[in-house]
Design an enzyme around this catalytic site. Structure first.
Site, PDB file in Angstrom:
ATOM      1  N   TYR D  93       0.716  -1.117  -0.105  1.00  0.00           N
ATOM      2  CA  TYR D  93       0.122  -0.070   0.121  1.00  0.00           C
ATOM      3  C   TYR D  93       0.814   1.279   0.005  1.00  0.00           C
ATOM      4  O   TYR D  93       1.752   1.532   1.007  1.00  0.00           O
ATOM      5  CB  TYR D  93      -0.887  -0.106   1.162  1.00  0.00           C
ATOM      6  CG  TYR D  93      -1.855   1.055   0.970  1.00  0.00           C
ATOM      7  CD1 TYR D  93      -3.106   0.972   0.434  1.00  0.00           C
ATOM      8  CD2 TYR D  93      -1.756   2.104   2.014  1.00  0.00           C
ATOM      9  CE1 TYR D  93      -3.924   1.749   0.609  1.00  0.00           C
ATOM     10  CE2 TYR D  93      -2.671   3.202   1.962  1.00  0.00           C
ATOM     11  CZ  TYR D  93      -3.844   3.165   1.314  1.00  0.00           C
ATOM     12  OH  TYR D  93      -4.860   4.154   1.113  1.00  0.00           O
ATOM     13  N   SER D 188       1.160  -7.940   1.315  1.00  0.00           N
ATOM     14  CA  SER D 188       0.179  -7.095   1.648  1.00  0.00           C
ATOM     15  C   SER D 188      -0.772  -6.721   0.307  1.00  0.00           C
ATOM     16  O   SER D 188      -1.389  -7.668  -0.260  1.00  0.00           O
ATOM     17  CB  SER D 188       0.901  -5.883   2.444  1.00  0.00           C
ATOM     18  OG  SER D 188      -0.137  -5.250   3.040  1.00  0.00           O
ATOM     19  N   GLN D 189      -0.811  -5.456   0.217  1.00  0.00           N
ATOM     20  CA  GLN D 189      -1.682  -5.179  -1.066  1.00  0.00           C
ATOM     21  C   GLN D 189      -0.950  -5.807  -2.203  1.00  0.00           C
ATOM     22  O   GLN D 189      -1.924  -6.436  -3.018  1.00  0.00           O
ATOM     23  CB  GLN D 189      -1.448  -3.652  -1.439  1.00  0.00           C
ATOM     24  CG  GLN D 189      -2.264  -3.064  -2.604  1.00  0.00           C
ATOM     25  CD  GLN D 189      -1.935  -1.596  -2.905  1.00  0.00           C
ATOM     26  OE1 GLN D 189      -2.762  -0.807  -2.610  1.00  0.00           O
ATOM     27  NE2 GLN D 189      -0.889  -1.332  -3.592  1.00  0.00           N
ATOM     28  N   ASP D 274      -0.743 -10.087  13.259  1.00  0.00           N
ATOM     29  CA  ASP D 274      -0.674  -9.086  12.150  1.00  0.00           C
ATOM     30  C   ASP D 274      -2.006  -8.365  12.516  1.00  0.00           C
ATOM     31  O   ASP D 274      -3.043  -8.674  12.892  1.00  0.00           O
ATOM     32  CB  ASP D 274      -1.036  -9.743  10.998  1.00  0.00           C
ATOM     33  CG  ASP D 274      -1.072  -8.557   9.916  1.00  0.00           C
ATOM     34  OD1 ASP D 274      -0.992  -7.561   9.966  1.00  0.00           O
ATOM     35  OD2 ASP D 274      -0.644  -9.123   8.606  1.00  0.00           O
ATOM     36  N   HIS D 304       2.732  -7.849  10.561  1.00  0.00           N
ATOM     37  CA  HIS D 304       2.531  -7.662   9.225  1.00  0.00           C
ATOM     38  C   HIS D 304       3.685  -7.969   8.480  1.00  0.00           C
ATOM     39  O   HIS D 304       3.643  -8.090   7.349  1.00  0.00           O
ATOM     40  CB  HIS D 304       1.642  -6.359   8.949  1.00  0.00           C
ATOM     41  CG  HIS D 304       1.149  -6.159   7.484  1.00  0.00           C
ATOM     42  ND1 HIS D 304       0.344  -7.182   7.195  1.00  0.00           N
ATOM     43  CD2 HIS D 304       1.339  -5.189   6.660  1.00  0.00           C
ATOM     44  CE1 HIS D 304       0.088  -6.543   5.910  1.00  0.00           C
ATOM     45  NE2 HIS D 304       0.722  -5.624   5.643  1.00  0.00           N
TER      46      HIS D 304
END
Lengths: 324, 324, 324, 324, 324, 324
Positions: D93, D188-189, D274, D304
């Protein structure tokens, strides 16, 4: 920002066992009788403000022990010639009535709006309050939640709730107010006070508490992460042997116990991400209502700010049919 | 909560050197001309609200590139029969016009109050906004401060400031508005926008910015501890070779440069403990004013909330003699 | 954790201009005279504790307005047969006298140790307090710093400082106490109270304040980042027009003004990384001392905890030659 | 740092009901068809870097609506003479492709590594991005999660996921790439985008998402304590009547719905502590896979950051047999 | 995120007086001589990794007291047949060498990259370290900064800096390394270690510290708000009488004193918003350099992350002409 | 401040399965035998303090590997002529024995109080410690929890627990101590150490741990939000493949396993809002006791501070009948 309590389907059926003292009604009957006996007069004076198209007046009325409590009356121009329905509003924790003009919505919607100052408070946010609380206290946390908590007779909210009920009495001396059409409202502490006012004053015809504080003290003191319920927790952390005394005192002031006594229609709101007033404490009060005409608006993604003007708009639609 | 900047006596004389592009006036003349050329119509429609004693209307007007921008008009009942002075209000960062009724003070004080929605924003607090921003952006921090920052032509606030100026144009099509008596105001971002509107629109007769944001970008990006100025800092932390480009772009939007061009009387406010908008950035703009009729109210113990209703009350006293 | 104030060499010479009311001495003379006139009796009662090798007694003495204030007397076994020098200790903000046995160092070092409960407080940390404060207040921040702040007559610390001075009076009725050898001490608020006690009571022969609070209110309210000085800031943030009133009231209670009147030898301590009590406020009081026999221990890397037992050890060395 | 979600044994069987729109496949078929129809060319240009023993090239390819999207190709020297398997990586992100050389592991392990820039982002961390997003938005929270959220057609991730799929198309024009051996990955993203790419592009032969974001939006918006899922929460807190619209839009982009459509072998990772991407949202996607050749590595004590290079090492072992 | 120290123009001339012990050189000469005398062998072993286009080897070399210290050698394929210049990298606070493959840039740019594990550390972030520190300590803060701080002989960094210098010695036994072309680098603690290595080892031909830690301990301990300098502050807050001892010990390890002895060209970086390593401490070291060929890149809007890959790219341009 | 764990009724029955190594007793028998074999002498020396009515002595005794460990003996004057019961106290995490006089309650209550310094610690709070830990460590988090964690033989607490047991041995050489009447106590880490001492030393006649740390490591590492259990979590986050090794090591040190072996009467305390030591970990140990004479005091509204002097008062009542 995530959910702070039970999921919504559990909240809807949350009916906890909240202690009620045997002499709850007697305590309050005695309290109100004593304060009514103390007398005092209602004084409404014009106040110079920048407002040309609404009227604001300064109000002084006799509260607990007849002590003077301040407020603002805000009303439409046409209330000079006709009595209008009344919305009494109580304030959030440590706010004060402020300067004239903080809250104009109800007046602009055609009501006589009466905003009660909270004694001793008025210094936490906004533009200040004007009402002293002439009563001392035993050892207390730096806040209002534990002042005089060693007995219901000395507890801070005994004075505040009495002020709230005595303001309903005082309305009969306000010429613009139609006392057959009285509603009470307020957010957070103001919501808690409005539950007390509606439980104590049969003249109240509708109650509209937003994210009401001061309900289910025992669960709230155990689980709420943020102030001001944590003042009670901190007090008990220091005064380790007073748990029974404290919760006995608080049982005389629990919104759940007032809710059981309310006969007026009710419109609640609650924020499911509220970490100041846990949603379960709001549902504990809401589910204790015995009146059939009731509604609660749950804001799933809001915290303690609740529905803000959206909820007010809903209130302004909901109220007229109830006040007739 | 302590002081966040220079002491007051240094602030009072703080006149920093803020860069101004040689073609500042030309840039804005071209920008406004293009948007005016794009046309578009002003639409005012009645809106059903709970208000019986004030009137609220929905406004759509052509902003940057003629794109429709929303607003609310709130005005006294008597404005049906007489033109009243106008207060245009701009909003704080990421607020939206919300539901009808958020801000009633100016209308209750006898003004036609026009609240401009901020394009693309309206989602950070309150009850929402309704105006899209149909323009894309190069790489940007998650916020509005760096959208299109690689050029003044694409910068987000070019569109917002143009909307603000075009709203002044649009007032001539609002029947209740007396366009000889126009004031602009707003808090934080709204204060910054009001400086731009007053600098761009000669029709503005008074400017009343509260704790105005968007002034002295270079100092603010270096020293402000809290968002949203930190969006610029974060952008420069990532795009490490763009410092000159960024501050060149921002010089076209700096409230200091607009202040130099304002000919209307001005009433500012500032909080000396403000950690969102540093007091020195407010004084940088205030001290750049060339108009003699100016005043700044410094709240020594307040942060970004500034004077709240106390300042509004001061504004409501100050404004009438300026609008005549 | 870094330095919170001026560098040490500037602190050493920090002699700010702190306002002193013309009637400071008269105010306190009147206050003490009235409370002395109110009478009341000193009661010392044995208390059952686990201690076999030190004696603890419960103390009640008449404080402000003759109202009963609690304390603990802790003393060596041999004080049954000889009068010993006295160390009176005052408490930090919102602490209480707690249970018997919290502070045993002075008794174990051969002193009669008298610990004064702070009225109304005793609920913030530790094991609680026992002294009510039977006086109400105007609007106040949730704390003790602004209670009754609208006038020196009603200010909270008028009552506390009077209690402190009246405790010195009461020592003459404690059989084990040698009233020719009295010292006062305390940390933080307790340090501030000890400055007041030493300034008001000529019987005090030595004063040993640690990281003393309640000095140079005006600078402290402007610059201190943490509570409780911030209570004053918050009050002024709400009651925006009361700055003069507030600082006039506080000038009757400023440790700097008491320091000017102290004739007893003094041993101060200060933490240069203190963010609760700024070092400059401590030096403001220390540098106001006119007594020649004075010393300040600066802990360069400590915050509000100061020197802890290291400072106590220094005190225990310093004190005997002063008490003779 | 403690566990943030259900215990591991409950996660392993967590198969929530996640809504899927009836026209999900049609929506994406139409979307891809339109963007493919828009044309555009793939441009690979040499770029001067400090690297002597790996090759880095600048990539431009046509993404959503044929708009140019940037990337880096990093590959071993020997790829000049032989086609090598491809790993496409998507970014977390608000990261950007940065400067050449951020991620060299895949190239050093013998792959053609293609790193896709994320349009509009690239300003939150690292060394910046280079791809604009030429599309405006309705009112939105300051972030990317709510841009255009009022409709799947305007939603930000429609453009990003289309870019991701179009990059797979573009690989056929990269001479060093063996398009029979394509894997997609990202953290993640980037993990969420890789699920979309694998669900949309049959050419993908393996998918390796780490701590994938963008799965089970409804649960994540209700329970995730940290950004960026909270952007959705904040939007719904302001736009209180849009919950249905918002989650309908998001259902077209939910990683769970893409996971159902993936036919390639999959290697997931998840951190049980996370607080940015809740483990249950990762398992919701993982358990929705229908492919038999799948594995998930749970890092019990990680947040995370997940497995970092340990997980990459596992990926580098796992991948070769799958690509053949 | 704002500036954390003096403005840039003051930093550029910041040349504080940093104490240097008279026997600094003797101390280090003795220390290195003793460890060299302890012997030990350099072992390079192949390691199985996923990398096909770069070579990674496991390194063990004799450090302080001859104790084995680990590292990774990463190098291009062509280094099998030619000696290449060497970049030695030291690690940030409490990182470890991790798994093979964390840092590939230097190898991909044509260098033999040697990454030194930090003894005792390797557990704060990343994928772990492998080198024990077989030495105990007196009382210490929970961290590495105060281990053995009562004497330079026992101080933790004596061992680490000796390891760093002994690694330069060990390079002569690494066949791929051209020992006429040695540079040292590292970020934060790694920058501080590289200053020590360059000050102690004449074989170092270039030094490239990023945001170097461990400089000007006295100012840093007084003013740095964040860990790990605060470990020293905390130690002094507890061990209140050890200030002289502590800073005497630290003077043997201060980067400023090493900088004075460096004869190799130097390229520094600094972040002006760094709150972990204050910019003034970096300039104190930089301005102490006597070498003429020096440069410092100031990142005005970055914190402790500094320039990241942008700085590496600058390093990779700057280095080749210095190594010849 | 809310509850941090299971509700009280679940805690009361919380009997988790905590792993115990088969050779637990053998490991400790060997450990103690080796350290006893190492010899060393107990040295008690008078120390000059300000105390006139209690006696303080400096203690050195042989701990792990015969290494000298420091302590303070504090005792009533009458202990010169009679042997008194002994309370041995262990310290909280990273505290040290400090200066003479920190803890006087037990001596004032008629006990010989022996306070053990914790090796290597003594630098986190208070007035410092004096005992080195002459043992190095493999890679470790910056703290004490993971030092030497790769094996029970090298683990930090092996040395500390052995010191604790060896101190019980040493009491026989302290003339004032009645070794038939020995109790052990301590808060937090001190509570954990006292469980170990009581489990290892049959001479201990009573054990009084407050909010004991170091119990049920596996649950605590997974769920505790605050340090120092999080040091283990952080270690496992970095050393991702060591979970089995780590928890095997820790099983030799788990307070639950020591509790199973305690035959002395026990008085525990626990804070239900403790976020440093989860209440469930305390109950896990308490419920593992097999001794019938046991009691736990639960402080419902306290965090890690527990009952403070209130609990000490309870201890002082509870202890005499147990020591006879």
């Amino acid at each position: 920002m995530p959910l702070t309590d039970l999921p919504l389907d559990a909240l809807v059926d949350f009916r906890p066992n909240v202690a009620e003292p045997a002499d709850f009604d007697e305590f309050w009957a005695r309290t109100l009788a004593e304060s009514r006996a103390a007398g005092g007069s209602v004084v409404v004076t014009p106040v110079a403000t920048p407002f040309t198209d609404l009227i604001v007046e300064d109000l002084t009325f006799p509260g607990f022990a007849g002590e003077p409590v301040k407020g603002w009356i805000t009303r439409p121009l046409r209330s000079e010639s006709e009595r209008l329905p009344v919305v009494v509003e109580y304030l959030g924790y440590n706010g004060g009535r402020g300067l004239p003009g903080e809250r104009l919505q109800w007046a602009a919607a055609g009501y006589v709006h009466v905003l009660m100052d909270t004694r001793g408070q008025g210094s936490g946010w906004g533009t200040g309050g004007d009402t002293p609380d002439p009563h001392g206290s035993g050892p207390a946390v730096a806040g209002f939640m534990t002042r005089g908590i060693s007995s219901p007779d000395t507890y801070f909210y005994r004075r505040v709730f009495t002020d709230a009920a005595r303001l309903i009495d005082a309305l009969s001396e306000i010429p613009s107010a139609d006392t057959d059409r009285i509603a009470v409202t307020g957010g957070s502490q103001g919501g808690g006070i409005s539950l007390a006012a509606a439980g104590l004053s049969p003249a109240v015809r509708a109650v509209l508490p937003d994210v009401p504080f001061l309900c289910h003290f025992r669960r709230s003191a155990a689980l709420t992460p943020k102030a001001p319920f944590t003042e009670i927790t901190q007090y008990l952390a220091t005064h380790r042997d007073t748990e029974d005394t404290v919760f006995t005192t608080l049982s005389y002031f629990d919104g759940v116990n007032f809710a059981r006594r309310i006969s007026a229609p009710a419109l609640f709101s609650v924020g499911l991400m509220d970490d100041v007033v846990l949603p379960s404490s709001v549902y504990a009060a809401y589910n204790a209502l015995t009146v059939e005409d009731r509604e609660i608006v749950a804001y799933s993604y809001n915290g303690h700010e609740g529905g803000q003007l959206r909820q007010w708009t809903r209130q302004a639609e909901w109220l007229p049919p109830r006040l007739g």
